[in-house]
Write a protein that holds these residues in place. Structure first.
Motif, PDB file in Angstrom:
ATOM      1  N   ARG A 122      56.738  48.959  56.055  1.00 28.90           N
ATOM      2  CA  ARG A 122      56.168  50.250  55.668  1.00 28.90           C
ATOM      3  C   ARG A 122      55.203  50.106  54.503  1.00 28.90           C
ATOM      4  O   ARG A 122      54.081  50.621  54.531  1.00 28.90           O
ATOM      5  CB  ARG A 122      57.291  51.215  55.291  1.00 28.90           C
ATOM      6  CG  ARG A 122      56.773  52.551  54.785  1.00 28.90           C
ATOM      7  CD  ARG A 122      57.858  53.372  54.134  1.00 28.90           C
ATOM      8  NE  ARG A 122      57.288  54.611  53.589  1.00 28.90           N
ATOM      9  CZ  ARG A 122      57.907  55.398  52.736  1.00 28.90           C
ATOM     10  NH1 ARG A 122      59.121  55.107  52.317  1.00 28.90           N
ATOM     11  NH2 ARG A 122      57.322  56.488  52.289  1.00 28.90           N
ATOM     12  N   PHE A 123      55.644  49.400  53.460  1.00 27.13           N
ATOM     13  CA  PHE A 123      54.807  49.290  52.268  1.00 27.13           C
ATOM     14  C   PHE A 123      53.652  48.305  52.467  1.00 27.13           C
ATOM     15  O   PHE A 123      52.586  48.481  51.869  1.00 27.13           O
ATOM     16  CB  PHE A 123      55.661  48.947  51.047  1.00 27.13           C
ATOM     17  CG  PHE A 123      56.443  50.132  50.564  1.00 27.13           C
ATOM     18  CD1 PHE A 123      55.814  51.148  49.859  1.00 27.13           C
ATOM     19  CD2 PHE A 123      57.790  50.260  50.846  1.00 27.13           C
ATOM     20  CE1 PHE A 123      56.517  52.265  49.428  1.00 27.13           C
ATOM     21  CE2 PHE A 123      58.506  51.376  50.422  1.00 27.13           C
ATOM     22  CZ  PHE A 123      57.863  52.381  49.714  1.00 27.13           C
ATOM     23  N   THR A 134      34.858  50.533  33.999  1.00 31.00           N
ATOM     24  CA  THR A 134      35.597  51.585  33.301  1.00 31.00           C
ATOM     25  C   THR A 134      37.096  51.297  33.288  1.00 31.00           C
ATOM     26  O   THR A 134      37.556  50.287  33.838  1.00 31.00           O
ATOM     27  CB  THR A 134      35.385  52.955  33.976  1.00 31.00           C
ATOM     28  OG1 THR A 134      36.036  52.930  35.276  1.00 31.00           O
ATOM     29  CG2 THR A 134      33.913  53.300  34.131  1.00 31.00           C
ATOM     30  N   ILE A 135      37.837  52.235  32.714  1.00 26.65           N
ATOM     31  CA  ILE A 135      39.295  52.113  32.718  1.00 26.65           C
ATOM     32  C   ILE A 135      39.868  52.154  34.131  1.00 26.65           C
ATOM     33  O   ILE A 135      41.011  51.711  34.340  1.00 26.65           O
ATOM     34  CB  ILE A 135      39.975  53.171  31.828  1.00 26.65           C
ATOM     35  CG1 ILE A 135      39.558  54.595  32.235  1.00 26.65           C
ATOM     36  CG2 ILE A 135      39.705  52.888  30.360  1.00 26.65           C
ATOM     37  CD1 ILE A 135      40.319  55.689  31.478  1.00 26.65           C
ATOM     38  N   ALA A 136      39.106  52.639  35.109  1.00 23.47           N
ATOM     39  CA  ALA A 136      39.573  52.579  36.496  1.00 23.47           C
ATOM     40  C   ALA A 136      39.701  51.131  36.952  1.00 23.47           C
ATOM     41  O   ALA A 136      40.678  50.755  37.610  1.00 23.47           O
ATOM     42  CB  ALA A 136      38.627  53.344  37.410  1.00 23.47           C
ATOM     43  N   ASP A 137      38.733  50.306  36.599  1.00 22.31           N
ATOM     44  CA  ASP A 137      38.788  48.878  36.935  1.00 22.31           C
ATOM     45  C   ASP A 137      39.865  48.170  36.122  1.00 22.31           C
ATOM     46  O   ASP A 137      40.592  47.315  36.640  1.00 22.31           O
ATOM     47  CB  ASP A 137      37.429  48.231  36.677  1.00 22.31           C
ATOM     48  CG  ASP A 137      36.305  48.959  37.393  1.00 22.31           C
ATOM     49  OD1 ASP A 137      36.256  48.900  38.631  1.00 22.31           O
ATOM     50  OD2 ASP A 137      35.496  49.630  36.706  1.00 22.31           O
ATOM     51  N   ILE A 138      39.955  48.526  34.850  1.00 19.76           N
ATOM     52  CA  ILE A 138      40.968  47.921  33.977  1.00 19.76           C
ATOM     53  C   ILE A 138      42.369  48.232  34.490  1.00 19.76           C
ATOM     54  O   ILE A 138      43.255  47.371  34.466  1.00 19.76           O
ATOM     55  CB  ILE A 138      40.774  48.416  32.530  1.00 19.76           C
ATOM     56  CG1 ILE A 138      39.463  47.859  31.954  1.00 19.76           C
ATOM     57  CG2 ILE A 138      41.962  48.031  31.644  1.00 19.76           C
ATOM     58  CD1 ILE A 138      39.053  48.460  30.625  1.00 19.76           C
ATOM     59  N   ALA A 139      42.584  49.461  34.975  1.00 22.16           N
ATOM     60  CA  ALA A 139      43.896  49.842  35.489  1.00 22.16           C
ATOM     61  C   ALA A 139      44.251  49.117  36.775  1.00 22.16           C
ATOM     62  O   ALA A 139      45.409  48.748  37.004  1.00 22.16           O
ATOM     63  CB  ALA A 139      43.934  51.357  35.724  1.00 22.16           C
ATOM     64  N   THR A 140      43.243  48.886  37.615  1.00 23.87           N
ATOM     65  CA  THR A 140      43.507  48.410  38.974  1.00 23.87           C
ATOM     66  C   THR A 140      43.510  46.893  39.100  1.00 23.87           C
ATOM     67  O   THR A 140      44.306  46.327  39.864  1.00 23.87           O
ATOM     68  CB  THR A 140      42.464  49.011  39.934  1.00 23.87           C
ATOM     69  OG1 THR A 140      42.430  50.436  39.749  1.00 23.87           O
ATOM     70  CG2 THR A 140      42.804  48.707  41.375  1.00 23.87           C
ATOM     71  N   ILE A 147      48.179  52.687  44.187  1.00 23.54           N
ATOM     72  CA  ILE A 147      48.215  51.220  44.086  1.00 23.54           C
ATOM     73  C   ILE A 147      49.488  50.735  43.395  1.00 23.54           C
ATOM     74  O   ILE A 147      50.210  49.874  43.908  1.00 23.54           O
ATOM     75  CB  ILE A 147      46.974  50.692  43.344  1.00 23.54           C
ATOM     76  CG1 ILE A 147      45.691  50.986  44.125  1.00 23.54           C
ATOM     77  CG2 ILE A 147      47.110  49.184  43.070  1.00 23.54           C
ATOM     78  CD1 ILE A 147      45.512  50.194  45.387  1.00 23.54           C
ATOM     79  N   GLY A 148      49.795  51.278  42.226  1.00 23.12           N
ATOM     80  CA  GLY A 148      50.961  50.813  41.472  1.00 23.12           C
ATOM     81  C   GLY A 148      52.270  50.987  42.229  1.00 23.12           C
ATOM     82  O   GLY A 148      53.004  50.014  42.465  1.00 23.12           O
ATOM     83  N   PRO A 149      52.624  52.215  42.640  1.00 23.17           N
ATOM     84  CA  PRO A 149      53.900  52.406  43.344  1.00 23.17           C
ATOM     85  C   PRO A 149      53.995  51.666  44.674  1.00 23.17           C
ATOM     86  O   PRO A 149      55.047  51.096  44.991  1.00 23.17           O
ATOM     87  CB  PRO A 149      53.956  53.924  43.548  1.00 23.17           C
ATOM     88  CG  PRO A 149      53.075  54.492  42.489  1.00 23.17           C
ATOM     89  CD  PRO A 149      51.978  53.486  42.301  1.00 23.17           C
ATOM     90  N   ARG A 164      46.169  49.661  53.871  1.00 21.40           N
ATOM     91  CA  ARG A 164      45.347  50.870  53.946  1.00 21.40           C
ATOM     92  C   ARG A 164      44.650  51.136  52.618  1.00 21.40           C
ATOM     93  O   ARG A 164      43.452  51.484  52.578  1.00 21.40           O
ATOM     94  CB  ARG A 164      46.210  52.079  54.321  1.00 21.40           C
ATOM     95  CG  ARG A 164      45.389  53.344  54.588  1.00 21.40           C
ATOM     96  CD  ARG A 164      46.266  54.573  54.726  1.00 21.40           C
ATOM     97  NE  ARG A 164      46.806  54.989  53.447  1.00 21.40           N
ATOM     98  CZ  ARG A 164      46.131  55.717  52.548  1.00 21.40           C
ATOM     99  NH1 ARG A 164      44.871  56.070  52.772  1.00 21.40           N
ATOM    100  NH2 ARG A 164      46.709  56.064  51.414  1.00 21.40           N
ATOM    101  N   LEU A 165      45.365  50.971  51.517  1.00 24.15           N
ATOM    102  CA  LEU A 165      44.786  51.224  50.195  1.00 24.15           C
ATOM    103  C   LEU A 165      43.679  50.235  49.863  1.00 24.15           C
ATOM    104  O   LEU A 165      42.673  50.601  49.250  1.00 24.15           O
ATOM    105  CB  LEU A 165      45.887  51.181  49.129  1.00 24.15           C
ATOM    106  CG  LEU A 165      46.912  52.314  49.208  1.00 24.15           C
ATOM    107  CD1 LEU A 165      48.051  52.061  48.231  1.00 24.15           C
ATOM    108  CD2 LEU A 165      46.269  53.668  48.954  1.00 24.15           C
TER     109      LEU A 165
END
Length: 204
Positions: free
Chosen positions: A131-132, A159-165, A107-109, A138-139
């Motif tokens: 391309r991106f 969780t931190i997965a939600d916080i990160a995303t 997601i980030g890159p 897709r992501l």
């Protein structure tokens, strides 16, 4: 007390969000990226890679001052220290961390490169943008499949997965709504996370 070195980017906001969720005391230090303050000798002492965010925990393990850089590592450190937003069993932690890594490696890159191609790259390169953009879509589809089966990215709990995303995805639901037209589960997740008090404070 935690010293938090940051700027107004998604990676910086995810740590601000985590600190607010934990309700722990911290001091925020703004780093001016336009002046390359992240490349100063003082900053490079904390993070040799010269990137925000960085935290300095004055009361780390065994009461040692602990410096942590890389947003995913900071989220993990804080989650483990305070026993929150990561799960309890090894299986729960692994499921959480795999979605943190999904954000960090995908997601980030990918979203970051799309944003760069549209807003910063000169001259504009349509092939780069296409391309991106395709990979961003897709992501979002990967997230949709996961969120069709789960309330949150790593399962039934926030969780931190939600916080990160969340800081990476929320803005794109407004700027690129067509990416989310057939992604009701992602939109439901965005709405639910947006209602949390800490999120309202960090990302009003």
């Amino acid at each position: 007390m935690i010293d938090f070195y940051t700027a107004s980017t998604p990676n910086g906001r995810k740590i601000a969000l985590m600190l607010e969720e934990l309700e722990v005391p911290y001091t925020e230090h703004k780093v001016d990226l336009s002046k390359n303050e992240q490349k100063s000798p003082e900053f490079l002492e904390m993070n040799p890679n010269g990137r925000i965010p960085v935290i300095v925990d004055r009361h780390g393990p065994y009461d040692h001052k602990t410096t942590v850089f890389e947003s995913g590592a900071i989220l993990y450190y804080l989650a483990e220290k305070y026993g929150s937003f990561i799960g309890h069993s090894l299986e729960e932690k692994a499921h959480t961390l795999q979605w943190v890594m999904f954000q960090m490696s995908a997601i980030g890159p990918i979203f970051g490169n799309y944003y760069y191609g549209v807003n910063t790259m000169k001259p504009t390169n349509p092939g780069f943008i296409e391309r991106f953009e395709k990979e961003c879509i897709r992501l979002v589809g990967v997230m949709e499949l996961q969120l069709q089966k789960n309330e949150y990215l790593a399962g039934s709990t926030y969780t931190i997965a939600d916080i990160a995303t969340y800081p990476w995805i929320a803005g794109f639901t407004k700027s690129k709504p067509e990416w989310f037209e057939s992604k009701p589960s992602v939109l439901r997740w965005v709405q639910k996370v947006s209602e949390r008090p800490a999120v309202k404070k960090v990302l009003p």
